[in-house]
Scaffold this active site. Structure first.
Site, PDB file in Angstrom:
ATOM      1  N   TYR A 164       5.805  17.802  10.595  1.00  0.00           N
ATOM      2  CA  TYR A 164       6.684  16.637  10.677  1.00  0.00           C
ATOM      3  C   TYR A 164       8.156  16.983  10.822  1.00  0.00           C
ATOM      4  CZ  TYR A 164       2.809  13.808   8.708  1.00  0.00           C
ATOM      5  OH  TYR A 164       1.622  13.175   8.464  1.00  0.00           O
ATOM      6  N   GLU A 172       0.831  -1.208   0.000  1.00  0.00           N
ATOM      7  CA  GLU A 172       0.000   0.000   0.000  1.00  0.00           C
ATOM      8  C   GLU A 172       0.862   1.254   0.000  1.00  0.00           C
ATOM      9  OE1 GLU A 172      -2.100  -0.833   3.531  1.00  0.00           O
ATOM     10  OE2 GLU A 172      -3.310  -2.406   2.622  1.00  0.00           O
ATOM     11  N   PRO A 173       1.623   1.481  -1.069  1.00  0.00           N
ATOM     12  CA  PRO A 173       2.478   2.669  -1.112  1.00  0.00           C
ATOM     13  C   PRO A 173       1.686   3.934  -1.405  1.00  0.00           C
ATOM     14  CG  PRO A 173       2.591   1.490  -3.187  1.00  0.00           C
ATOM     15  CD  PRO A 173       1.723   0.662  -2.283  1.00  0.00           C
ATOM     16  N   CYS A 222       0.055  34.334  10.083  1.00  0.00           N
ATOM     17  CA  CYS A 222       0.332  35.174  11.254  1.00  0.00           C
ATOM     18  C   CYS A 222       0.690  34.347  12.486  1.00  0.00           C
ATOM     19  CB  CYS A 222      -0.848  36.097  11.528  1.00  0.00           C
ATOM     20  SG  CYS A 222      -1.011  37.375  10.273  1.00  0.00           S
ATOM     21  N   GLU A 223       1.608  33.473  12.323  1.00  0.00           N
ATOM     22  CA  GLU A 223       2.316  32.762  13.381  1.00  0.00           C
ATOM     23  C   GLU A 223       3.509  32.114  12.700  1.00  0.00           C
ATOM     24  OE1 GLU A 223       0.227  28.923  14.629  1.00  0.00           O
ATOM     25  OE2 GLU A 223      -1.430  30.162  13.951  1.00  0.00           O
ATOM     26  N   ARG A 233       3.857  20.142   6.091  1.00  0.00           N
ATOM     27  CA  ARG A 233       4.785  19.094   6.507  1.00  0.00           C
ATOM     28  C   ARG A 233       6.049  19.607   7.217  1.00  0.00           C
ATOM     29  NH1 ARG A 233       7.168  15.821   3.673  1.00  0.00           N
ATOM     30  NH2 ARG A 233       6.791  13.910   4.847  1.00  0.00           N
TER      31      ARG A 233
END
Length: 401
Positions: free
Chosen positions: A302, A259-260, A328-329, A298
């Site tokens: 991550y 299941e790639p 705005c962060e 990401r």
């Protein structure tokens, strides 16, 4: 794809923009099938959560792929894209029993990772074939956020719960036609993956009417030059040999399934964004782009490091930049990264943007989601339009206050 091709697409379709190279997706699919060419029955189920655009699904269907889905809505999209129910597997986690029932009614392969759900389903639908997701308690990846086969993971039925699992199967008389594992993304050492595979082989011996063994995926792709990646060819050689031996031991022909998601689409993707400002502070030179973690989360979520190229000045002198967005962060894409000299108006290209990028985009700060383009046969094809203000408000219900 070449910088001039990407620049032309940014000019034609605007930015920010996601671009996917069809040839790379096809190449990755063929690479995986070639690595396991000695296996008689091989099935690739694309993990569509990585990138669920309907045109991408159709492209992979044309390659011969099935689908790995995790929600009823993904199943619906897969059916809409032309996949038959028997080419789809449903591997949810923590969903309602009603959702599992709805998917089962469509004739899709059900994959269950919870003992209580297994017992409930087996008691109610004993004749519906079911796959079981095993947790092998193996940490095969390098990122704890995306490794899902370890002992503290919420996914899968612990291999140590096999006696309880077998009692449920015996009591309900249910038909187990597949057994599954998924260690998670970023497999760094194929020997660890092969070790986990042995656990799956041992578990499979408990079931006499299996049709397939599903080894999940998690193959690591390179994010920069010289980066570590899963050696698919070596894995194919070693796992195929072991799988064929197990088939003989088991006494019947089985299907080997994978299941790639990231492996098939990550390297095909490019995210293009324009530089709004170049800002020098006392310690840093910031390149601020017309995007943020609302479009590409990401790096913040991550800690992933996407290679960034200034395609407006690909051969320029390299300088150090911190690339940031307009949210705005704090939304930092890269810290102190060497990139060809940047000026305002330049287009930056983020590599490996095919997997878990657009699919995780949002409307945070009420920003529009980007358009998506498929590069195929030397031409860009629009496969999803850039959002408009009407898209932002179409589901809102205004009332008199």
């Amino acid at each position: 794809m070449q910088p001039k091709e990407l620049l032309a697409l940014a000019e034609e379709f605007g930015n920010p923009l996601y671009v996917y190279d069809a040839a790379t997706i096809e190449q990755q699919y063929n690479r995986l099938t070639s690595a396991f060419s000695k296996v008689e029955n091989l099935r690739i189920n694309y993990a569509m959560k990585a990138l669920s655009n309907i045109t991408i699904l159709k492209l992979l269907k044309k390659c011969g792929s099935g689908l790995d889905t995790v929600s009823f809505q993904e199943v619906q999209l897969g059916l809409h894209a032309g996949f038959s129910p028997e080419k789809i597997i449903f591997t949810p986690n923590g969903v309602s029993f009603e959702e599992i029932e709805e998917v089962a009614k469509l004739g899709v392969q059900i994959n269950i990772d919870n003992l209580s759900v297994l017992e409930h389903f087996g008691a109610k639908y004993p004749k519906v074939p079911v796959c079981i997701r095993i947790n092998p308690h193996v940490m095969a990846g390098g990122n704890s956020n995306i490794s899902v086969g370890h002992i503290d993971s919420k996914f899968g039925i612990s291999v140590h719960q096999m006696p309880h699992l077998l009692r449920i199967v015996e009591n309900t008389g249910m038909h187990i036609n597949g057994i599954h594992m998924h260690t998670g993304s970023d497999i760094l050492d194929i020997e660890v993956f092969l070790y986990a595979a042995e656990i799956l082989f041992d578990a499979a011996k408990n079931f006499k009417e299996l049709d397939f063994l599903d080894f999940g995926s998690g193959f690591k792709v390179p994010y920069k030059k010289g980066d570590i990646e899963t050696n698919i060819e070596e894995l194919g050689k070693k796992l195929s040999k072991r799988f064929l031996a197990f088939e003989k031991e088991y006494g019947r022909t089985l299907t080997l399934a994978f299941e790639p998601g990231k492996f098939l689409v990550s390297e095909a993707g490019f995210f293009l964004a324009k530089v709004n400002v170049v800002k020098q502070t006392t310690s840093t030179v910031f390149a601020g782009i017309d995007s943020g973690f609302n479009h590409l989360i990401r790096p913040m979520f991550y800690g992933s490091q996407h290679a960034i190229e200034n395609i407006s000045n690909p051969k320029g002198k390299e300088r150090f930049y911190t690339v940031v967005g307009y949210i705005c962060e704090t939304d930092t894409f890269a810290n102190n990264r060497q990139i060809s000299e940047i000026k305002e108006g330049d287009i930056l290209s983020f590599r490996n943007s095919g997997a878990y990028c657009f699919s995780m985009a949002s409307n945070y700060n009420s920003r529009f989601k980007p358009a998506e383009v498929l590069w195929k046969d030397g031409k860009g094809h629009l496969i999803s339009k850039r959002e408009t203000f009407e898209d932002l408000i179409k589901n809102q219900v205004e009332i008199e206050i």
